[in-house]
Design a protein around this motif. Structure first.
Motif, PDB file in Angstrom:
ATOM      1  N   ASP A  76      -1.360  83.530  39.456  1.00 31.41           N
ATOM      2  CA  ASP A  76      -0.395  83.257  38.397  1.00 31.41           C
ATOM      3  C   ASP A  76       0.806  84.171  38.591  1.00 31.41           C
ATOM      4  O   ASP A  76       0.655  85.360  38.860  1.00 31.41           O
ATOM      5  CB  ASP A  76      -1.001  83.521  37.024  1.00 31.41           C
ATOM      6  CG  ASP A  76      -2.090  82.524  36.684  1.00 31.41           C
ATOM      7  OD1 ASP A  76      -2.021  81.403  37.190  1.00 31.41           O
ATOM      8  OD2 ASP A  76      -2.997  82.884  35.930  1.00 31.41           O
ATOM      9  N   THR A  77       1.993  83.592  38.450  1.00 27.13           N
ATOM     10  CA  THR A  77       3.203  84.387  38.612  1.00 27.13           C
ATOM     11  C   THR A  77       4.068  84.280  37.362  1.00 27.13           C
ATOM     12  O   THR A  77       3.935  83.364  36.572  1.00 27.13           O
ATOM     13  CB  THR A  77       4.021  83.919  39.832  1.00 27.13           C
ATOM     14  OG1 THR A  77       4.374  82.557  39.653  1.00 27.13           O
ATOM     15  CG2 THR A  77       3.234  84.099  41.117  1.00 27.13           C
ATOM     16  N   THR A  78       4.928  85.250  37.230  1.00 25.42           N
ATOM     17  CA  THR A  78       5.891  85.287  36.142  1.00 25.42           C
ATOM     18  C   THR A  78       7.173  85.897  36.683  1.00 25.42           C
ATOM     19  O   THR A  78       7.231  86.276  37.846  1.00 25.42           O
ATOM     20  CB  THR A  78       5.331  86.090  34.944  1.00 25.42           C
ATOM     21  OG1 THR A  78       6.206  85.931  33.848  1.00 25.42           O
ATOM     22  CG2 THR A  78       5.159  87.557  35.270  1.00 25.42           C
ATOM     23  N   THR A  79       8.174  86.014  35.858  1.00 28.57           N
ATOM     24  CA  THR A  79       9.457  86.580  36.274  1.00 28.57           C
ATOM     25  C   THR A  79       9.687  87.892  35.542  1.00 28.57           C
ATOM     26  O   THR A  79       9.453  87.984  34.337  1.00 28.57           O
ATOM     27  CB  THR A  79      10.598  85.601  35.944  1.00 28.57           C
ATOM     28  OG1 THR A  79      10.312  84.352  36.551  1.00 28.57           O
ATOM     29  CG2 THR A  79      11.918  86.109  36.469  1.00 28.57           C
ATOM     30  N   THR A 103      10.196  87.132  41.078  1.00 26.28           N
ATOM     31  CA  THR A 103       8.887  86.536  40.817  1.00 26.28           C
ATOM     32  C   THR A 103       7.820  87.567  41.145  1.00 26.28           C
ATOM     33  O   THR A 103       7.819  88.144  42.236  1.00 26.28           O
ATOM     34  CB  THR A 103       8.687  85.274  41.675  1.00 26.28           C
ATOM     35  OG1 THR A 103       9.728  84.356  41.376  1.00 26.28           O
ATOM     36  CG2 THR A 103       7.344  84.636  41.398  1.00 26.28           C
ATOM     37  N   ILE A 104       6.913  87.791  40.176  1.00 27.19           N
ATOM     38  CA  ILE A 104       5.873  88.797  40.350  1.00 27.19           C
ATOM     39  C   ILE A 104       4.534  88.258  39.851  1.00 27.19           C
ATOM     40  O   ILE A 104       4.488  87.251  39.151  1.00 27.19           O
ATOM     41  CB  ILE A 104       6.219  90.106  39.585  1.00 27.19           C
ATOM     42  CG1 ILE A 104       6.468  89.790  38.103  1.00 27.19           C
ATOM     43  CG2 ILE A 104       7.409  90.799  40.188  1.00 27.19           C
ATOM     44  CD1 ILE A 104       6.666  91.007  37.243  1.00 27.19           C
ATOM     45  N   ASN A 105       3.460  88.946  40.192  1.00 26.61           N
ATOM     46  CA  ASN A 105       2.121  88.598  39.730  1.00 26.61           C
ATOM     47  C   ASN A 105       2.059  88.812  38.221  1.00 26.61           C
ATOM     48  O   ASN A 105       2.487  89.844  37.703  1.00 26.61           O
ATOM     49  CB  ASN A 105       1.100  89.485  40.452  1.00 26.61           C
ATOM     50  CG  ASN A 105      -0.326  89.136  40.086  1.00 26.61           C
ATOM     51  OD1 ASN A 105      -0.610  88.612  39.021  1.00 26.61           O
ATOM     52  ND2 ASN A 105      -1.223  89.438  41.004  1.00 26.61           N
ATOM     53  N   SER A 106       1.490  87.833  37.491  1.00 22.34           N
ATOM     54  CA  SER A 106       1.438  87.937  36.033  1.00 22.34           C
ATOM     55  C   SER A 106       0.520  89.066  35.565  1.00 22.34           C
ATOM     56  O   SER A 106       0.585  89.474  34.413  1.00 22.34           O
ATOM     57  CB  SER A 106       0.988  86.610  35.427  1.00 22.34           C
ATOM     58  OG  SER A 106      -0.330  86.311  35.841  1.00 22.34           O
TER      59      SER A 106
END
Length: 123
Positions: free
Chosen positions: A2-5, A12-15
């Motif tokens: 899962d990624t998020t910003t 973009t980074i790991n959630s």
């Protein structure tokens, strides 16, 4: 994965990341990596739209000028969730839910029907 910003550098980074690997911004509550850290955008304060501030149950020391908070709950999102819960589900959704809850009963009924048809076909 899962990624998020990242709210700061927009990478973009790991959630599950506790801090952004690019700009080192804290993303989760310090010492509690499972708790998200909510941040205000721009010059606004989180308290302005927080459920706990509106109903006067917040005891956060930085209230009403909090820019970061782990307990933040957006009042508008909460209202939408309540509206969706209160809406009557469609007939199709109700039938699907009933089937899911009564799978065992339906299997027994199906087996009895097959047995009944076998008995009828032999006579």
């Amino acid at each position: 994965m899962d990624t998020t910003t990242c709210p700061r550098c927009k990478q973009t980074i790991n959630s599950q990341a506790v801090t952004c690997p690019f700009c080192r911004t804290e993303l989760k509550a310090y010492g509690h990596p499972g708790i998200p850290l909510h941040r205000a955008a721009g010059d606004e304060y989180l308290c302005e739209t927080c459920t706990y501030h509106i109903d006067d149950t917040c005891n956060y020391p930085k209230r009403p000028h909090a820019k970061e908070c782990t307990l933040y709950q957006n009042e508008e999102e909460r209202k939408l969730e309540l509206q969706q819960k209160n809406q009557k589900p469609s007939l199709n959704v109700s039938i699907n839910n009933w089937i899911r809850r009564n799978q065992g009963l339906l299997m027994i009924f199906g087996l009895l029907l097959i047995c009944f048809l076998l008995v009828l076909s032999r006579s």
